[in-house]
Design a protein around this motif. Structure first.
Motif, short mmCIF file in Angstrom:
data_model
loop_
_atom_site.label_atom_id
_atom_site.label_comp_id
_atom_site.label_asym_id
_atom_site.label_seq_id
_atom_site.Cartn_x
_atom_site.Cartn_y
_atom_site.Cartn_z
N TYR A 1 -5.98 7.54 -1.40
CA TYR A 1 -4.92 8.56 -1.66
C TYR A 1 -4.89 9.07 -3.20
O TYR A 1 -4.76 9.87 -3.77
CB TYR A 1 -3.33 8.02 -1.19
N GLN B 1 2.35 1.76 -3.28
CA GLN B 1 1.22 2.47 -4.37
C GLN B 1 1.23 3.81 -4.13
O GLN B 1 1.14 4.77 -5.19
CB GLN B 1 -0.12 1.65 -4.00
N ILE B 2 1.18 4.34 -2.81
CA ILE B 2 1.28 5.53 -2.52
C ILE B 2 2.41 6.52 -3.11
O ILE B 2 2.51 7.55 -3.81
CB ILE B 2 1.00 5.85 -1.35
N GLY C 1 2.86 6.26 6.10
CA GLY C 1 1.80 6.24 5.08
C GLY C 1 0.71 7.12 5.55
O GLY C 1 0.21 7.86 4.90
N ALA D 1 -4.40 3.21 0.10
CA ALA D 1 -3.81 3.55 -1.12
C ALA D 1 -4.77 4.05 -2.13
O ALA D 1 -4.59 5.05 -2.81
CB ALA D 1 -3.05 2.42 -1.54
N ALA E 1 0.82 -1.29 0.13
CA ALA E 1 0.00 -0.04 0.00
C ALA E 1 0.82 1.22 0.05
O ALA E 1 0.57 2.12 -0.81
CB ALA E 1 -0.84 -0.01 1.14
N ASP F 1 -4.72 -1.73 1.02
CA ASP F 1 -4.98 -1.06 -0.44
C ASP F 1 -6.13 -0.26 -0.30
O ASP F 1 -6.12 0.68 -1.02
CB ASP F 1 -5.77 -2.39 -1.13
#
Length: 355
Positions: free
Chosen positions: A196, A53-54, A146, A193, A50, A190
């Motif tokens: 975001y 991905q960010i 995160g 992410a 996650a 997920d």
């Protein structure tokens, strides 16, 4: 001789049984720790995926704090290392015990073997527990980093929206919704992410639609149009306003006439689209131009004051908008009086309470 053999056989059995019992207990414990390590590693990879991905988001309309990004990148790298070490530890073997030997000379050898393996399994359990501790710490760092980045982006959305006032309403509404999801995120997975990425996509749409709107307003009247839009927004704080400009609106726009038309939605948030003729900008900032704009804002701001007037007839709707403009101090008859007549005093009194 037979007695000595019997004693040796008994001692061998007792020694083996003791070693076997201790090994079985240690093996059971270590297998449990091994399973926990594998689960923790899988969970950590969900978290790091996650975060990755960010960090790899292609769209970053809302700027990312470099310090937050660097902190998260470092935490992800450390977490990946911790997960790899945990995998290596989990690969350690925990042998299962076979059939018990019969003769004392076999039992003595097997006892020595299981005692050595007991030491190895206990060492493996220690390594696995250390790996779990490292992964727990790594997961906390990645999660904190995160969530801080996602939350910061969500909290930056209001200022971002303010910096792009000409964006279309639907893009602004999508931005607000995505920002709300971002700031409410409490688990880095997920879904976080996706929240975001959705926020950054919505922010990009804000930028894109604003660029399109600004292109439509370009030309010799651009400055006046933007001043009028800012003026209208100042009259109706909290209402999302979108503007369209045309040579003729509502049948007026030529020969000194001015036209306006407003469509509004009783949604949350309240929003409206105000259409104005180019002549409103041409005559700006004349009082008649300001009064007409105030009349249209009177329609738009009614989304904040539902139930304060009879909205079942067009006549009543126009009286309300005219009354609202009057209550705001715009007395030029372009406030609606010329087109719809002077409104009843009770409308003006009610409109004065709608701000």
């Amino acid at each position: 001789m037979i007695a000595a053999i019997a004693v040796a056989q008994l001692a061998a059995n007792l020694g083996y049984d003791s070693a076997a019992a201790r090994y079985e207990d240690a093996a059971t414990t270590t297998n449990g720790t091994k399973s926990q390590t594998e689960r923790e590693a899988a969970d950590l990879r969900v978290t790091t995926q996650a975060a990755s991905q960010i960090l790899s988001a292609q769209t970053r309309a809302i700027p990312v704090d470099p310090e937050l990004e660097a902190t998260l990148s470092e935490a992800v790298a450390d977490a990946e290392t911790a997960a790899t070490r945990a995998d290596a530890a989990s690969a350690g073997d925990v042998p299962t015990m076979g059939d018990k030997p019969i003769w004392f000379w076999e039992l003595f050898g097997a006892t020595e073997l299981w005692e050595r393996r007991l030491t190895q399994v206990e060492k493996l359990d220690d390594d696995l527990r250390a790996a779990i501790t490292d992964m727990t710490s790594a997961d906390e760092r990645v999660t904190q980093g995160g969530l801080s980045l996602v939350s910061a982006a969500g909290e930056a959305a209001p200022d971002f929206e303010e910096a792009h006032r000409s964006a279309r309403n639907e893009a602004v509404i999508a931005l607000r919704s995505a920002a709300s999801d971002a700031v409410e995120t409490t688990v880095l997975d997920d879904t976080a992410a996706s929240a975001y990425l959705a926020l950054q996509t919505a922010a990009a749409q804000v930028v894109s639609t604003e660029a399109e709107e600004m292109a439509e307003k370009s030309g010799p009247l651009k400055t006046q149009r933007l001043e009028i839009e800012a003026f209208a927004r100042s009259l109706a704080p909290g209402v999302l306003l979108e503007f369209d400009w045309s040579p003729v609106v509502n049948g007026a726009g030529y020969d000194g006439s001015m036209g306006g038309y407003t469509t509004w939605w009783w949604d949350d948030p309240g929003r409206a689209t105000i259409e104005l003729s180019d002549s409103v900008a041409e005559q700006w900032p004349a009082e008649r131009s300001r009064a007409l704009v105030a009349h249209e804002v009177g329609h738009a701001i009614s989304v904040k004051c539902e139930g304060m007037y009879d909205s079942s007839t067009q006549d009543s709707i126009e009286k309300w908008a005219t009354a609202w403009a009057i209550s705001m101090g715009f007395t030029d008859d372009a406030n609606g009086v010329w087109a719809y007549g002077y409104p009843p005093q009770n409308y003006i009194d009610a409109a004065a309470g709608c701000r």
